[in-house]
Design an enzyme around this catalytic site. Structure first.
Site, PDB file in Angstrom:
ATOM      1  N   ARG A  36       0.824  -1.218   0.000  1.00  0.00           N
ATOM      2  CA  ARG A  36       0.000   0.000   0.000  1.00  0.00           C
ATOM      3  C   ARG A  36       0.860   1.272   0.000  1.00  0.00           C
ATOM      4  NH1 ARG A  36      -5.077  -1.518   4.007  1.00  0.00           N
ATOM      5  NH2 ARG A  36      -6.206  -2.659   2.397  1.00  0.00           N
ATOM      6  N   LYS A 197     -18.013 -16.159   3.622  1.00  0.00           N
ATOM      7  CA  LYS A 197     -19.434 -16.011   3.913  1.00  0.00           C
ATOM      8  C   LYS A 197     -20.260 -15.383   2.804  1.00  0.00           C
ATOM      9  CE  LYS A 197     -18.985 -15.718   8.876  1.00  0.00           C
ATOM     10  NZ  LYS A 197     -19.151 -14.838  10.029  1.00  0.00           N
ATOM     11  N   GLY A 353      -9.044  -8.691   0.327  1.00  0.00           N
ATOM     12  CA  GLY A 353      -7.795  -8.851   1.063  1.00  0.00           C
ATOM     13  C   GLY A 353      -7.206 -10.244   0.957  1.00  0.00           C
ATOM     14  N   GLY A 376     -13.212  -4.059   1.195  1.00  0.00           N
ATOM     15  CA  GLY A 376     -14.599  -3.617   1.391  1.00  0.00           C
ATOM     16  C   GLY A 376     -15.010  -2.549   0.397  1.00  0.00           C
TER      17      GLY A 376
END
Ligand code: ADP
Ligand code: MG
Length: 420
Positions: A36, A197, A353, A376
């Site tokens: 990053r 999930k 991620g 996200g």
């Protein structure tokens, strides 16, 4: 969505506040993964080369409004200094006289880093006074932190409302690559979705079903879909309260007439741990006391075949518990397959991620078309939602169609950066 970028800003001799995403893993006071930090270098260099004074700001971890020594940005500044070959000082705090002084002394072509913004609860609360103080440090605002663009915090939404606000070069690349997926993907367009999930991915799946030609589902979330199709999944990870949602997505896919492909065989294990006993079974024969940990070889082949014609692929979420190497075959095979396709000209965009971590482990990141730095944030973007940190940046004015000009204006294309 066309936003003004740092290239459109007049920055020479100005103090430019740059929101970067330096939320990197730190171990024993050292940056463990600097991707990053590296990703922010082009914008920082651009500004320094154009004679701006650069004030960098970021959060790190979750200090929740208190000073937490282990969340100080000093290790980040050290790594950044190494990358830029230029010493980058960090202020002791984002606020205070010392910081104001340091900013006052900053000359064009120099930079500093504000201490972790989240040492102040005012950052996440988007407190107007806090935003006003931060805004007072600069004359121009640049956001290069795509990973936090889905959060309405002081540094992402409060400050840019007070200053001329531009997208940084990394932000621009993210917006361009992700909006191309939604607006103008080369077809066929396939989505590969995995991960733990259904609950975290349901919204993006629902949106993608109306955009893509093919969906391939693996990982833990496939279990909930298998149950929605009437199968049983033993001890596997299952979200019982999401079976209805899964059924709705399956129905929507059928109505759209797209291919929605679930695993036909899986690797099951007695325990989800390294060294556990495991075997390959067809999905209608998952034993009661075993857990699904990966897609099987037949599914790997089906997935590869389904991607054969694809000209655009979006991948989010590992196809198995790849952290245990024995259960990572499906994920690694997909990573290699997509790398090969990207090199053959297919547009391959990867977000998330853990998916990116899997690619890094396989040393394949550089071979993809675009790797989204925001987990996200990229999902929310692909859900079709407007991210607050992007919405607040200035729009590129659309050219007046009714005003004819003698000579054509310099096309905005010419100024656009080359995007892989
Ligand atoms: P990303 O970060 O790429 O969006 P997620 O966070 O949604 O991905 O999911 C990653 C996690 O999903 C990994 O930790 C992986 O172990 C887990 N996972 C993948 N397949 C399974 C499975 N069959 N059962 C349980 N967990 C799984
Ligand atoms: Mg994850």
């Amino acid at each position: 969505m066309d936003k003004l970028t740092v290239r459109d800003a007049d920055v020479a001799g100005k103090r430019v506040l740059v929101r970067v995403d330096f939320n990197v893993p730190i171990e024993d006071g050292k940056v463990k993964d600097d991707s990053r930090i590296r990703a922010s270098i082009p914008t920082i260099r651009y500004l320094l080369e154009h004679n701006a004074s650069v004030i960098l700001m970021s959060h790190l971890g979750r200090p929740n409004g208190k000073v937490v020594e282990s969340a100080r940005l000093r290790p980040v500044a050290e790594r950044l200094s190494g990358l830029l070959r230029w010493s980058v000082p960090v202020t002791g705090d984002a606020l205070g006289l010392g910081t104001t002084d340091a900013i006052g002394r900053l000359k064009p072509g120099q930079l500093l880093l504000l201490e972790n913004l989240r040492f102040h609860a005012a950052e996440e609360a988007n407190d107007p006074e806090f935003a006003k103080t931060l805004a007072s440090y600069g004359q121009v605002y640049v956001n290069d932190a795509f990973g936090t663009a889905h959060r309405a915090h002081a540094s992402t939404v409060g400050v840019p409302a007070l200053l001329p606000a531009y997208a940084g070069l990394l932000m621009e690349r993210e917006i361009r690559n992700l909006s191309a997926l939604l607006e103008s993907p080369a077809r066929p367009f396939a989505a590969v979705v995995g991960g733990a999930k259904v609950s975290t991915k349901i919204a993006v799946l629902e949106h993608l079903v109306s955009k893509v030609d093919t969906v391939l589902v693996g990982g833990g979330m496939a279990n909930t879909f298998l149950v929605a199709r009437g199968l049983t999944v033993g001890k596997s990870l299952l979200e019982k309260d999401r079976v209805e949602d899964a059924r709705r997505v399956l129905d929507a896919a059928e109505q759209q007439g797209i291919a929605f492909i679930l695993p036909s065989d899986v690797v099951v294990a007695k325990e989800v741990t390294r060294g556990a006993e495991h075997k390959i079974v067809p999905v209608h024969k998952i034993p009661n006391s075993w857990s699904v940990v990966d897609i099987g070889p037949q599914t790997r082949a089906t997935f590869a075949e389904a991607l054969e014609e694809a000209r655009t692929v979006f991948w989010n979420g590992p196809l198995g518990v790849f952290e245990v190497p024995t259960f990572g075959d499906g994920t690694r095979a997909m990573a290699r397959d997509l790398a090969r396709r990207a090199e053959a000209g297919t547009t391959v965009v990867v977000g998330g991620g853990d998916s990116v971590a899997a690619l890094e482990e396989a040393k394949l990141t550089s071979r993809m078309t675009h790797i989204s730095t925001g987990g996200g944030a990229s999902l929310e973007f692909l859900e079709g939602r407007e991210l607050p940190g992007i919405a607040v940046l200035q729009d590129r004015p659309s050219p007046e169609p009714s005003a004819p000009r003698r000579s054509p204006p310099r096309s905005s294309k010419e100024r656009e950066p080359v995007v892989r």
